[in-house]
Design a protein around this motif. Structure first.
Motif, short mmCIF file in Angstrom:
data_model
loop_
_atom_site.label_atom_id
_atom_site.label_comp_id
_atom_site.label_asym_id
_atom_site.label_seq_id
_atom_site.Cartn_x
_atom_site.Cartn_y
_atom_site.Cartn_z
N ARG A 480 -3.50 -1.69 -6.37
CA ARG A 480 -3.56 -2.66 -5.16
C ARG A 480 -4.95 -2.72 -5.08
O ARG A 480 -5.64 -1.87 -4.34
CB ARG A 480 -2.99 -2.62 -4.09
CG ARG A 480 -3.06 -3.11 -2.69
CD ARG A 480 -2.26 -3.00 -1.62
NE ARG A 480 -2.64 -1.57 -1.11
CZ ARG A 480 -1.60 -1.02 0.01
NH1 ARG A 480 -0.57 -1.80 0.66
NH2 ARG A 480 -1.95 0.18 0.23
N SER A 483 -6.41 -5.32 0.09
CA SER A 483 -4.96 -5.29 0.81
C SER A 483 -5.40 -6.52 1.84
O SER A 483 -6.41 -6.93 2.09
CB SER A 483 -4.98 -4.11 1.62
OG SER A 483 -3.78 -4.26 2.75
N GLN A 516 5.90 -3.40 -5.78
CA GLN A 516 5.96 -2.49 -4.74
C GLN A 516 4.59 -2.14 -3.91
O GLN A 516 4.74 -1.38 -2.98
CB GLN A 516 6.65 -1.22 -5.44
CG GLN A 516 7.82 -1.26 -6.00
CD GLN A 516 8.22 -0.11 -6.85
OE1 GLN A 516 7.63 0.84 -6.91
NE2 GLN A 516 9.35 -0.09 -7.52
N GLN A 517 3.59 -2.69 -4.53
CA GLN A 517 2.16 -2.54 -3.97
C GLN A 517 2.17 -3.10 -2.90
O GLN A 517 1.24 -2.96 -2.07
CB GLN A 517 1.12 -2.88 -4.83
CG GLN A 517 0.91 -1.86 -6.40
CD GLN A 517 0.44 -0.69 -5.92
OE1 GLN A 517 -0.07 -0.38 -4.79
NE2 GLN A 517 0.43 0.31 -6.95
N THR A 519 2.86 -3.73 0.84
CA THR A 519 3.30 -3.02 1.60
C THR A 519 2.91 -3.46 2.96
O THR A 519 3.65 -2.96 4.05
CB THR A 519 2.95 -1.35 1.61
OG1 THR A 519 1.84 -1.41 1.57
CG2 THR A 519 3.69 -0.85 0.37
N GLU A 520 2.20 -4.21 2.95
CA GLU A 520 1.49 -4.64 4.44
C GLU A 520 2.40 -5.89 4.93
O GLU A 520 2.29 -6.80 4.33
CB GLU A 520 0.02 -5.14 4.28
CG GLU A 520 -0.88 -4.02 4.07
CD GLU A 520 -1.06 -3.12 5.33
OE1 GLU A 520 -0.78 -3.59 6.31
OE2 GLU A 520 -1.60 -2.07 4.94
N GLU A 549 12.81 -6.48 -5.74
CA GLU A 549 11.36 -6.23 -5.18
C GLU A 549 11.17 -7.84 -4.27
O GLU A 549 10.55 -7.52 -3.27
CB GLU A 549 10.44 -6.02 -5.95
CG GLU A 549 10.34 -4.45 -6.39
CD GLU A 549 10.21 -3.54 -5.53
OE1 GLU A 549 9.56 -3.58 -4.34
OE2 GLU A 549 10.94 -2.40 -5.57
N ARG A 552 13.06 -7.55 -1.18
CA ARG A 552 12.42 -6.64 -0.21
C ARG A 552 11.36 -7.23 0.64
O ARG A 552 11.18 -7.28 1.63
CB ARG A 552 11.95 -5.40 -0.75
CG ARG A 552 11.30 -4.35 -0.02
CD ARG A 552 10.84 -2.97 -0.73
NE ARG A 552 9.50 -3.75 -1.65
CZ ARG A 552 8.45 -3.91 -1.24
NH1 ARG A 552 8.04 -3.75 -0.06
NH2 ARG A 552 7.45 -4.18 -2.30
#
Length: 552
Positions: A480, A483, A516-517, A519-520, A549, A552
């Motif tokens: 990442r 972000s 998966q990176q 996440t925010e 993914e 998700r």
């Protein structure tokens, strides 16, 4: 065949509409026109006679009659000279009066000419929806500039459209700064090199009184949001309706490409007709606008913008997917109901791809109008001191419409509200090889495409403080790089894209691990949130993991 799978994110919020270019011009038949002619000593007798002939020829070419153009003329020098040609529907009388003028050969009291024109419009003008236009012809600066600017401001305050035609001549004594200050807008200043070309320039000024829609075949879905609150009042509301009818006169409703809906707002919003009701029916549309009743009450802008977005712009009410959505918001009040939600609802409306032109009449503050209007404000926000001046903003709005048929269409600056955008970019050897073989080395084309998208958000003409960006780069492994939670995430993403590849991994493309990176979560649940995956088609071999993914 080698292909890339690219999800274009910005197109979800910023749409570009290409239209075939066809110019349609329409002129109001009814017009009150006064031409003020300079008789100062800087031009000399021969040039004065050329000027008089030019003005008389222009008047002779107009449709001067009882129901169409009424024309008057003023000769000014040290004073306003006799005879003044009063506002008349008799073309012969006007032309003969102008040709009978004698050369005064004195000063340039432009201020006196404007004062007399104001009085003539007040006494002899027809008022109502009939435009009042003053064309000033001059070959030099006025004798008393401060007074000239003061009376010009008064004329414009009364709704008079002021054009200035400057004759440069051999001595070039015109004052362009003064001309621009006197005229209603910079486009109403015309300069001609000499008196031989004055007639054609005066004709150009007369033609500007007409309005051209260069996008004659443009499809536009247009909704008027009309303030009917107590602050506007019954008489003011009637003037607003008259303005809408005047505005739509130039929209070529009979062609059927521009659809019109109308809603009012006071304590609550109300639809009076949708965009399907009067397609191609100009007469019916005008009658429906005239019949709209005045309601009074407070000013609930928040509910109005929610209503226009959720009720007016629906397929059932005539919204077309391929046509730009344009709102003409007209208000003479400040919001006083549900004020805390005004900005949120307006931003949600603009983020839905709806272009909002804000028209404010005698507002004590620009705060609410600035909140609701599309960016950049200098192109989309219009303010007037009183209802009589509304006519002066018709032409600039139609000029703005002409962008809808640019060919090729420009990438627009775009207001995106609260939006998170993640770029997930494949920088594996496979992707680099495709870039090298198909384009140039070092991901040049890929980076160029991404930067063009990011620049829409960074465009200085539009403020997008609510947009956040993140960047994930990956091959077998992923990282990442930026972000959405980082400070200055948009500019940092642009810098990181320019630095691609950063590293080159070996082997395949593990896009599932890259996702998966992310996440925010969005900072607020109602924010828009998008993921743009830029990857070779082969990366989707493990489709089940990728789908997991994405879910998700």
């Amino acid at each position: 065949m080698r292909t890339s799978t690219i999800i274009l994110v910005l197109a979800l919020s910023c749409q570009v509409y290409a239209q075939t270019s066809l110019t349609l011009t329409r002129c109001r038949n009814a017009l009150d026109l006064i031409i003020a002619v300079d008789g100062s000593n800087s031009m000399g007798e021969p040039n004065f006679r050329l000027q008089v002939t030019s003005v008389s020829n222009v008047v002779n070419a107009l449709d001067v009659s009882q129901n169409n153009v009424h024309v008057g003329a003023i000769l000014y020098s040290q004073e306003v000279e006799a005879p003044i040609i009063p506002m008349t529907s008799n073309k012969t009388q006007a032309v003969q009066g102008i040709l009978g003028w004698r050369y005064p050969d004195q000063e340039t009291r432009t201020d006196l000419a404007i004062e007399v024109a104001i009085d003539m419009f007040q006494m002899d003008g027809r008022g109502g929806n009939v435009p009042q236009v003053l064309i000033i012809a001059t070959d030099g600066a006025s004798t008393i500039p401060a007074r000239t600017l003061a009376v010009a401001d008064e004329a414009k305050r009364r709704g008079i459209q002021v054009y200035v035609v400057g004759v440069a001549g051999a001595r070039n004594e015109i004052d362009l700064n003064e001309m621009q200050a006197v005229a209603s807008s910079p486009d109403k200043v015309l300069v001609t090199p000499d008196f031989q070309t004055l007639e054609s320039t005066l004709r150009n000024a007369a033609e500007q009184i007409c309005i051209s829609l260069e996008c004659g075949q443009a499809q536009i879905d247009m909704v008027f949001m009309l303030d009917t609150s107590t602050n506007v009042g019954p008489a003011g509301f009637q003037q607003l309706k008259d303005f809408i009818i005047e505005f739509l006169f130039f929209a070529h409703i009979h062609v059927g490409n521009i659809r019109v809906g109308l809603m009012t707002f006071g304590d609550s919003p109300m639809m009076h007709f949708n965009m399907l009701t009067y397609i191609g029916n100009e007469q019916g549309l005008n009658q429906a606008i005239s019949a709209i009743p005045y309601r009074g009450g407070g000013t609930n802008m928040a509910a109005a913008f929610q209503f226009v977005r959720e009720q007016m712009y629906t397929v059932a009410n005539g919204d077309r997917q391929a046509a730009p959505d344009v709102v003409i918001f007209v208000s003479g009040s400040m919001a006083n109901i549900n004020t805390a939600q005004t900005q949120q609802e307006a931003e949600a409306t603009r983020a839905a791809g709806i272009q909002v032109y804000g028209l404010g009449v005698n507002l004590p503050s620009m705060q609410d109008l600035d909140l609701v209007t599309s960016r950049p404000l200098q192109d989309n926000r219009f303010t007037v001191a009183n209802l009589a001046q509304l006519q002066t903003i018709i032409q600039p709005i139609y000029s703005n419409f002409n962008r809808f048929c640019a060919d090729p269409p420009p990438v627009p600056a775009c207001y995106m509200g609260q939006t998170d955008i993640w770029y997930v970019v494949d920088i594996s050897i496979t992707a680099e090889r495709l870039s090298r073989f198909d384009f140039t080395n070092d991901f040049a084309q890929l980076k160029n495409g991404l930067i063009q998208q990011i620049n829409i958000v960074l465009d200085p003409s539009v403020s997008n403080p609510g947009v956040r960006m993140g960047l994930v780069s990956y091959s077998d492994q992923s990282q990442r790089v930026v972000s959405t939670a980082d400070l200055s995430s948009v500019s940092r993403t642009a810098q990181a894209v320019n630095a691609i590849p950063g590293f080159i991994g070996v082997g395949g493309s593990n896009i599932a691990q890259a996702l998966q990176q992310i996440t925010e979560p969005p900072q607020q649940s109602q924010w828009n949130s998008y993921v743009a995956m830029v990857t070779p088609q082969s990366a989707f071999l493990n489709l089940q993991a990728v789908q997991a993914e994405l879910s998700r």
